[in-house]
Design an enzyme around this catalytic site. Structure first.
Site, PDB file in Angstrom:
ATOM      1  CE  LYS A 268     -68.494 -69.577 -59.267  1.00 30.52           C
ATOM      2  NZ  LYS A 268     -68.382 -70.936 -58.702  1.00 30.52           N
ATOM      3  CG  ASP A 273     -73.188 -73.313 -59.932  1.00 34.77           C
ATOM      4  OD1 ASP A 273     -73.558 -73.872 -60.984  1.00 34.77           O
ATOM      5  OD2 ASP A 273     -72.169 -73.644 -59.287  1.00 34.77           O
ATOM      6  CE  LYS A 280     -73.924 -76.143 -57.720  1.00 32.43           C
ATOM      7  NZ  LYS A 280     -72.739 -76.873 -57.256  1.00 32.43           N
ATOM      8  CG  ASP A 291     -71.499 -70.014 -57.484  1.00 32.30           C
ATOM      9  OD1 ASP A 291     -70.589 -70.086 -56.629  1.00 32.30           O
ATOM     10  OD2 ASP A 291     -71.488 -70.653 -58.549  1.00 32.30           O
ATOM     11  CG  ASP A 350     -71.847 -77.923 -60.386  1.00 31.96           C
ATOM     12  OD1 ASP A 350     -72.011 -76.683 -60.380  1.00 31.96           O
ATOM     13  OD2 ASP A 350     -72.100 -78.657 -59.415  1.00 31.96           O
ATOM     14  CD  GLU A 352     -70.184 -72.664 -61.945  1.00 30.36           C
ATOM     15  OE1 GLU A 352     -70.127 -73.896 -61.858  1.00 30.36           O
ATOM     16  OE2 GLU A 352     -70.200 -71.907 -60.949  1.00 30.36           O
ATOM     17  NE  ARG A 354     -63.018 -75.773 -61.582  1.00 28.50           N
ATOM     18  CZ  ARG A 354     -62.777 -76.833 -60.817  1.00 28.50           C
ATOM     19  NH1 ARG A 354     -61.849 -77.685 -61.151  1.00 28.50           N
ATOM     20  NH2 ARG A 354     -63.465 -77.013 -59.703  1.00 28.50           N
TER      21      ARG A 354
HETATM   22  N1  BES Z   1     -70.372 -72.937 -56.873  1.00 25.22           N
HETATM   23  C1  BES Z   1     -69.825 -74.237 -56.687  1.00 25.22           C
HETATM   24  C2  BES Z   1     -68.980 -74.342 -55.423  1.00 25.22           C
HETATM   25  C3  BES Z   1     -69.705 -74.198 -54.108  1.00 25.22           C
HETATM   26  C4  BES Z   1     -70.069 -75.313 -53.376  1.00 25.22           C
HETATM   27  C5  BES Z   1     -69.976 -72.948 -53.582  1.00 25.22           C
HETATM   28  C6  BES Z   1     -70.710 -75.175 -52.152  1.00 25.22           C
HETATM   29  C7  BES Z   1     -70.630 -72.801 -52.369  1.00 25.22           C
HETATM   30  C8  BES Z   1     -70.989 -73.909 -51.648  1.00 25.22           C
HETATM   31  C9  BES Z   1     -68.948 -74.627 -57.882  1.00 25.22           C
HETATM   32  O1  BES Z   1     -69.297 -74.043 -59.094  1.00 25.22           O
HETATM   33  C10 BES Z   1     -69.047 -76.100 -58.040  1.00 25.22           C
HETATM   34  O2  BES Z   1     -70.113 -76.582 -58.271  1.00 25.22           O
HETATM   35  N2  BES Z   1     -67.901 -76.799 -57.917  1.00 25.22           N
HETATM   36  C11 BES Z   1     -67.853 -78.226 -58.024  1.00 25.22           C
HETATM   37  C12 BES Z   1     -66.759 -78.583 -59.014  1.00 25.22           C
HETATM   38  C13 BES Z   1     -66.697 -80.055 -59.382  1.00 25.22           C
HETATM   39  C14 BES Z   1     -67.886 -80.422 -60.238  1.00 25.22           C
HETATM   40  C15 BES Z   1     -65.412 -80.339 -60.120  1.00 25.22           C
HETATM   41  C16 BES Z   1     -67.505 -78.782 -56.644  1.00 25.22           C
HETATM   42  O3  BES Z   1     -66.598 -78.255 -55.996  1.00 25.22           O
HETATM   43  O4  BES Z   1     -68.168 -79.719 -56.218  1.00 25.22           O
HETATM   44 ZN    ZN Z   2     -70.811 -75.113 -60.154  1.00 25.80          ZN
HETATM   45 ZN    ZN Z   3     -70.272 -72.179 -58.967  1.00 25.58          ZN
END
Ligand code: BES
Ligand code: ZN
Ligand code: ZN
Length: 500
Positions: A268, A273, A280, A291, A350, A352, A354
């Site tokens: 990824k 992000d 966020k 990220d 967010d 993104e 996947r």
């Molecule tokens: N990049 C984040 C995941 C992340 C969180 C990485 C903390 C490092 C530290 C990812 O893109 C994300 O924001 N995921 C969300 C998905 C949700 C909105 C379904 C999450 O896991 O909160």
């Molecule tokens: Zn995200």
């Molecule tokens: Zn992310």
């Protein structure tokens, strides 16, 4: 830092620091270095100071003149029956911190090991510990005197007992150098501010990796449009910096290895992000330059393949985009058609990672690898479940699971098997598209759901997914990762996996 291997008769560290290791609850084995009177006096000092030889414990001893060296560091290994190569890796790492302000050269006396771990493996573990612990990300600091002093440690020598052991030891060190170099490459990329590593910048770095054994193909936005990588394009469209896709192929040198076997690695690469329109909070955004840690891991691994003479074909797939809420940003409710033709309803901009992985995994699957492994800072859920020191491992294949666990054990990296529980699949059904990018039902396991989403794009290939959202970044210094920031997590595990 340069590291070499010597046998005891070639010790020339009279003005330097000597590292001796100690087992918890056992007498110090300094026989080769101190006479019995001095050993006794050292034992008394250690007793007075309360040094027990516990894992992570270090003690700096200043011997009287006439002794073998200017300083001795005693490093605890903990209990003998709990010993693993990672114990030595961490203990060697701890010594760097103690010695770096005092010595340019440290001499490390390889300890006798209770279990059958070869001298090559022990030397590798010690050298990895020394190299990884010496890491510092100082590129953006102005060069004051203090930071120069921190960097004084320049050389290390690993000491084995007999001259005939130096060959194995040197091989272990060589392997450690290749692995540590890969980790440093990954850490540097993760630590670099997002302003300097837009998708085009990372594509450029990948291009510099090309050589006789590595082919690098970079796809720009126009090409991605033609290829219909719409999920990657969707995520990237809110940024003024175009998305890119990198496809790297490593081929082993002719004539050796099972070159018919092909392994695909997907990383990824979200260079920042912000969350997009589902933005966020400032606290959540703080780590988000990291990220693209999965991308960094995959690039670092591919880059190390020729050096480690990996015997398989290895392909790397890196989707790169910046997730921003610009005026052209993709929106909640949008439907994106991925590279494999599946349609995805975006319920959260967010989620993104996947989406860009959906395109990358479909593209990778089409190249027909025998095994596909993706690495991604994918979910906050894995951080809740496993914290910041353990990587979540998901897979649809039992033997691949075991192979990755074995590799992680060799590398001393913590991973934990997580479920791809089928009963949760119904939670990403969408009323308008084939699938949605997040569940709407409460109490859904977010890391598992993300894994199940990715599984839709691998077409039943042998596949594993490593969620490094917690492990890619550290807020506290550890023996072998001395700075706050990128850890390079899973790079050594992937390389040990390829070396198996
Ligand atoms: N990049 C984040 C995941 C992340 C969180 C990485 C903390 C490092 C530290 C990812 O893109 C994300 O924001 N995921 C969300 C998905 C949700 C909105 C379904 C999450 O896991 O909160
Ligand atoms: Zn995200
Ligand atoms: Zn992310």
């Amino acid at each position: 830092m340069t590291i070499n291997c010597i046998d005891r008769s070639n010790f020339k560290g009279e003005k330097d620091t000597l590292v001796l290791f100690a087992w918890e609850g056992e007498k110090i084995d300094a026989g080769g270095w101190l006479d019995s009177k001095k050993q006794k006096s050292l034992e008394e000092t250690l007793k007075k100071e309360g040094f027990k030889g516990k894992e992570g414990e270090t003690f700096l001893h200043l011997p009287e003149t006439g002794d073998p060296c200017a300083r001795i560091i005693l490093a605890g290994l903990g209990k003998k029956k709990e010993a693993a190569a990672s114990t030595l890796r961490n203990a060697a790492g701890s010594c760097v911190k103690v010695s770096k302000k005092q010595s340019e050269h440290i001499w490390v006396d390889l300890p006798k090991w209770p279990e059958k771990i070869s001298n090559a493996q022990l030397s590798q573990a010690a050298a990895e510990g020394l190299l990884l612990a010496s890491y510092a990300f100082t590129k953006h600091k102005s060069k004051d005197e203090e930071s120069k002093k921190e960097q004084i440690l320049k050389r290390a020598s690993v000491i084995v007992e007999k001259p005939e052991d130096t060959g194995h030891c040197a091989n272990g060190i060589k392997k450690a150098e290749a692995l540590a170099d890969a980790v440093v490459f990954a850490r540097d990329l993760v630590n670099e501010p997002s302003m300097n590593k837009h998708p085009a910048d990372i594509a450029k770095i990948a291009k510099t990796m090309a050589n006789k054994q590595i082919i690098v193909r970079v796809y720009n936005r126009k090409e991605l449009e033609r290829m219909k990588m719409n999920a990657l394009l969707g995520v990237g469209q809110g940024s003024s910096h175009d998305p890119y896709f990198i496809h790297i192929t490593y081929k082993p040198k002719g004539g050796h290895g099972n070159s018919r076997k092909k392994i695909g690695l997907v990383g990824k690469g979200v260079t920042f992000d912000s969350g997009g329109l589902c933005i966020k909070t400032s606290n959540q955004m703080r780590e988000m330059k990291s990220d693209m840690a999965g991308a960094a891991t995959v690039l670092a691994t591919l880059r190390a393949c020729p050096k480690l003479n990996i015997g398989f074909e290895v392909q790397g797939f890196v989707p790169l985009a910046e997730n921003m809420p610009g005026c052209n940003a993709y929106k909640v409710g949008d439907v994106l058609k991925a590279y494999n033709g599946k349609t995805i309803e975006v319920l959260n901009t967010d989620a993104e990672g996947r989406l860009i992985l959906a395109d990358a995994l479909s593209f990778a699957t089409k190249q027909n690898p025998d095994t596909l492994i993706d690495v991604a800072t994918l979910t906050g859920g894995i951080v809740v479940a496993l914290g910041d020191e353990i990587t979540g491992l998901f897979s649809n294949n039992e033997s691949l699971l075991q192979d990755i666990k074995k590799a992680a054990a060799l590398a001393g990296e913590n991973i934990w098997h997580m479920p791809l529980a089928k009963n949760y699949k119904s939670r990403i059904k969408s009323p308008v598209a084939d699938i949605s990018n997040m569940p709407t039902r409460p109490n859904s396991p977010s890391a598992t759901i993300a894994g199940l989403f990715l599984e839709e794009f691998v077409d039943s290939k042998n596949w594993a997914h490593l969620d490094i959202a917690g492990s890619a970044w550290t807020d506290t210094e550890t023996p072998i990762c001395p700075t706050v920031g990128g850890t390079g997590a899973i790079t050594r595990t992937l390389l040990e996996y390829l070396l198996q």
